[in-house]
Scaffold this motif. Structure first.
Motif, PDB file in Angstrom:
ATOM      1  N   ASP A   1       0.985  -1.248   0.121  1.00  0.00           N
ATOM      2  CA  ASP A   1      -0.051  -0.048   0.177  1.00  0.00           C
ATOM      3  C   ASP A   1       0.726   1.519  -0.081  1.00  0.00           C
ATOM      4  OD1 ASP A   1      -1.452  -2.070   1.927  1.00  0.00           O
ATOM      5  OD2 ASP A   1      -2.803  -0.992   0.576  1.00  0.00           O
TER       6      ASP A   1
ATOM      7  N   ARG B   1     -11.501   5.964   6.759  1.00  0.00           N
ATOM      8  CA  ARG B   1     -10.899   6.117   5.530  1.00  0.00           C
ATOM      9  C   ARG B   1     -11.347   7.069   4.450  1.00  0.00           C
ATOM     10  NH1 ARG B   1      -9.696  -0.306   4.060  1.00  0.00           N
ATOM     11  NH2 ARG B   1      -8.006   0.881   3.264  1.00  0.00           N
TER      12      ARG B   1
ATOM     13  N   HIS C   1     -11.879   0.833  -3.431  1.00  0.00           N
ATOM     14  CA  HIS C   1     -12.273  -0.506  -3.287  1.00  0.00           C
ATOM     15  C   HIS C   1     -13.700  -0.675  -4.051  1.00  0.00           C
ATOM     16  CE1 HIS C   1      -9.895   0.688   0.148  1.00  0.00           C
ATOM     17  NE2 HIS C   1      -9.539  -0.688   0.324  1.00  0.00           N
TER      18      HIS C   1
ATOM     19  N   GLU D   1      -7.824   3.148   8.248  1.00  0.00           N
ATOM     20  CA  GLU D   1      -8.650   1.711   8.445  1.00  0.00           C
ATOM     21  C   GLU D   1      -9.191   1.369   9.841  1.00  0.00           C
ATOM     22  OE1 GLU D   1      -6.999  -1.434   6.256  1.00  0.00           O
ATOM     23  OE2 GLU D   1      -8.691  -2.752   6.655  1.00  0.00           O
TER      24      GLU D   1
ATOM     25  N   ASP E   1      -9.368  -7.883  -1.343  1.00  0.00           N
ATOM     26  CA  ASP E   1      -8.897  -7.241  -0.170  1.00  0.00           C
ATOM     27  C   ASP E   1      -8.425  -8.386   0.802  1.00  0.00           C
ATOM     28  OD1 ASP E   1      -9.853  -4.339   1.535  1.00  0.00           O
ATOM     29  OD2 ASP E   1      -8.271  -5.447   1.685  1.00  0.00           O
TER      30      ASP E   1
END
Ligand code: GLC
Length: 719
Positions: free
Chosen positions: A98, A156, A196, A469, A274
């Protein structure tokens, strides 16, 4: 060394034909990087048996919350050597990580970067992130995150583009271009991942990993556009989201992953889950166990299974039972092999660890930090600060370093991050700054600093620990101690400036009223403090604009500018006093808002024609609209000119305003520039619930101004 070849089919088929069933399944399995020697030994054995094909370089499944850590390049090369020399058919593994807003040089969190409205700088930041991350062995970033969101409670929200789909489209395009640099086979580029997919930012209550209710009409017009842009920009991979949409988990949905993403949007790249999202399908109650989750996940379209061993433990049985076809498996393996060929890993599997000169990267971080900061208030032009006055520096963020890097700060180094105090001393001189080495908010310290100062700067905000997150907040107001400090400072009768180091918009009603100026500095990365000090000093004129509405209070959430128009349109002041019996739900700071040290004047909107035929629009004809913007103040400055459109009457209800384009311009004081936009097919239409795009005849309002509340309007008609 790059790989000019683009079609790898023959090579892919050749490898595929040699793989056993187990080896095919192994390519779909992603492992986590080993945390110790034993784990490394196990990983190597698994690799010799061909049991995984990719690795995520992360400490845990919430990598954004982990302490900053560098990639172990030596380990990556060592493991790669096993794959290439002892693994099945020498297939190299691919390393993902990431890289959300930088690797070692940390740029502003994406929500802040978007507030710069400077696509070129956003692209450059992604470019430099790719150079730094690829130099330590990363091949693939799980970025850009494109989750539209209008709920600042959601942790997020910091990772995405905020509440507007056009800002999301610009972010998608700029970041993908920056990471790829035109050729992902180059050693200093990164493969990309739009995530996402889709609707994660609609988590009810802003609570992470929670449910969403998204009607198809809203999905196609609000949550999908940034992903459509990413697909059109050539994004390499997509990561489906944890959330369900109205009871259908996206990570197990053939409708969303195949019908919408692949057929509607035309995505041909790879789908990576994910972290353990396949396994979680059982938690969501659509399967009973990992085996069923594997069957649902791969048949929905999932291709790489991240770190839950669902595929590696269950696929062989499912294939033998005929519940998963060999064609499905082969197509997934083809996607993985194609990604590795695209990255030229067969020719160039090892990281050569080039030295990276970060001078330009830090300059870019400073520029982007400077352009993302938003001046929300400046009563009596208290900013920029006077040079001959004693400045009292107070608050919990005076000496703060780590929080300025924000969440997901990869290998950003706290020790290398200057604090506001350090930069203010440097900028204004030690004789002008009055503060303490610590405890700058303790009562008697504060009283003494206030007593000796002519003007007060309060370093306020929120920790990175409450953003990112699994880190949502139910209360987005300032902490009680910070509120007390603001009121204490105000009671002194001296001018008070609030500098906010935050990841999300805070509810500032009841606080900002006590401040003469409010500078929203965000968690803007390595150069946050340097940029903030330059803005306070006046060497930089602030030019950021909000990409997310600042609500007055939590109770007004969700509150966003581009809602469909209703009779009670309180965002824009109509019937606002009917919004609640106890408060008025108008935005505290609206979308697109931000002040400068100078002022700008807009001429009325002009259009080259006032009407256009539907047929002409369909043929690609456009209407040109323009304004002339004049810098009427005392400073040279930048202004983001925003084009909004309103479809007055449609088959479906349409937003009262929708951003359609923007252009950030520089104007010397006294200078004027004419800014032109074109309006055509892409701007005038919208999607119906079935995903079809519709253009309608009728009246439209064209608005061009300094933020979403602009009234600078011209009318056009599609006939
Ligand atoms: C996390 C996040 C995702 C990230 C992945 C790998 O759970 O949801 O954004 O890319 O796992 O760290």
């Amino acid at each position: 060394m790059t790989n000019p070849e683009k079609n790898f089919d023959a090579k892919i088929e050749d490898i595929l034909s040699k793989l056993t069933l187990k080896e095919k399944i192994g390519q779909l399995n992603m492992q986590v990087s080993p945390r110790n020697d034993q784990a490394l030994a196990d990983i190597m054995d698994q690799l010799r048996r061909g049991e995984f094909g990719s690795m995520i370089l992360a400490n845990s499944d919430t990598a954004g919350n982990d302490a900053p850590e560098s990639v172990n390049t030596a380990m990556c090369n060592k493991v790669q050597k096993i794959a290439v020399e002892e693994g099945p058919h020498g297939i190299p593994i691919i390393y993902g990580r990431d890289i959300i807003h930088g690797y070692r040089t940390i740029f502003p969190i994406p929500l802040a970067a978007s507030a710069s409205f400077n696509d070129e700088l956003v692209e450059k930041a992604a470019r430099y992130s790719a150079i730094e991350a690829s130099a330590v062995g990363v091949h693939w970033t799980f970025s850009p995150m494109l989750d539209m969101c209008h709920d600042p409670r959601y942790g997020r929200i910091i990772e995405g583009p905020g509440e507007d789909p056009v800002v999301g489209r610009h972010m998608a395009k700029s970041m993908i271009k920056g990471y790829q640099n035109g050729d992902v086979s180059k050693e200093d580029s990164l493969l990309t991942c739009a995530k996402h997919f889709v609707g994660y930012g609609a988590s009810e209550g802003g609570r992470d990993y929670y449910r969403t209710e998204i009607a198809p009409y809203t999905l196609y017009n609000y949550y999908i556009p940034a992903f459509r842009e990413a697909v059109n920009a050539g994004v390499d991979t997509v990561m489906p989201s944890f959330n369900d949409i109205s009871g259908e988990p996206v990570s197990g949905s053939k409708h969303y992953l195949t019908d919408v993403l692949r057929k509607d949007l035309g995505f041909e790249g790879l789908l990576v889950s994910d972290w353990a999202a396949v396994h979680y399908l059982a938690d969501q109650g659509i399967t009973a166990n990992d085996k069923e989750s594997t069957e649902v996940g791969i048949n929905a379209g999932m291709e790489i299974d991240m770190c839950d061993n669902c595929f590696i433990n269950n696929l062989e049985e499912l294939i033998n039972e005929g519940k998963v076809s060999m064609e499905t498996l082969d197509n997934a393996v083809r996607s993985v092999l194609r990604l590795k060929f695209k990255k030229n890993l067969f020719e160039n599997p090892y990281c050569k660890m080039p030295q990276v000169d970060r001078t330009e990267h830090l300059k870019c971080a400073k520029e982007l930090a400077s352009e993302c900061m938003v001046l929300l208030k400046n009563e009596g032009n208290v900013l920029p600060l006077p040079k001959d006055k004693r400045i009292g520096l107070l608050g919990p963020f005076v000496h703060e370093k780590r929080a300025l890097l924000g969440s997901w700060c990869s290998n950003g180094k706290e020790a290398e991050t200057p604090s506001l105090c350090e930069k203010m001393l440097e900028k204004f001189g030690a004789d002008k700054i009055i503060t303490e080495n610590n405890h700058t908010e303790i009562d008697d310290v504060a009283s003494a600093v206030i007593f000796h100062s002519d003007i007060l700067v309060l370093a306020l905000g929120e920790s990175h620990r409450v953003t990112g997150e699994r880190r949502s907040l139910s209360d987005i107001t300032l902490t009680p101690s910070q509120k007390a400090l603001v009121k204490k400072a105000k009671a002194s009768g001296k001018k008070v400036v609030g500098v906010f180091f935050c990841g999300r918009p805070l509810a500032l009603e009841g606080i900002a009223e006590y401040l003469d100026a409010v500078l929203y500095a965000w968690h803007a990365g390595s150069e946050t403090a340097s940029a903030a000090a330059d803005i306070l000093y006046g060497d930089i004129v602030p030019s950021g604009k909000t990409v997310i509405t600042f609500p007055r209070q939590v109770g007004h959430i969700p509150m966003y500018y581009n809602a469909t128009k209703n009779r009670f349109n309180c965002y824009y002041g109509s019937y606002a006093d009917f919004s609640y019996e106890d408060s008025t739900a108008t935005p505290y700071y609206p979308f697109g808002y931000g002040l400068s040290y100078t002022t700008f004047e807009y001429s009325p909107v002009k259009t080259d024609v006032s009407e256009i035929s539907l047929e002409d629009v369909q043929k690609g004809k456009k209407i040109t609209c323009s304004v002339t913007v004049t810098n009427t103040g005392d400073y040279d400055g930048k202004e983001t000119v925003q084009l909004y459109l309103r479809d007055v009457v449609g088959k479906m209800m349409r937003p009262y305003r929708e951003l359609k384009d923007y252009n950030k311009i520089f104007l010397k004081k006294g200078e004027s520039k004419t800014v032109e936009f074109t309006i055509g097919y892409d701007e005038l239409g919208y999607y119906l619930a079935d995903g079809s795009y519709i253009l309608e005849k009728g009246d439209f309002e064209v608005l061009i101004g300094e933020n979403s509340l602009t009234k600078n309007l011209a009318k056009i008609k599609v006939i």
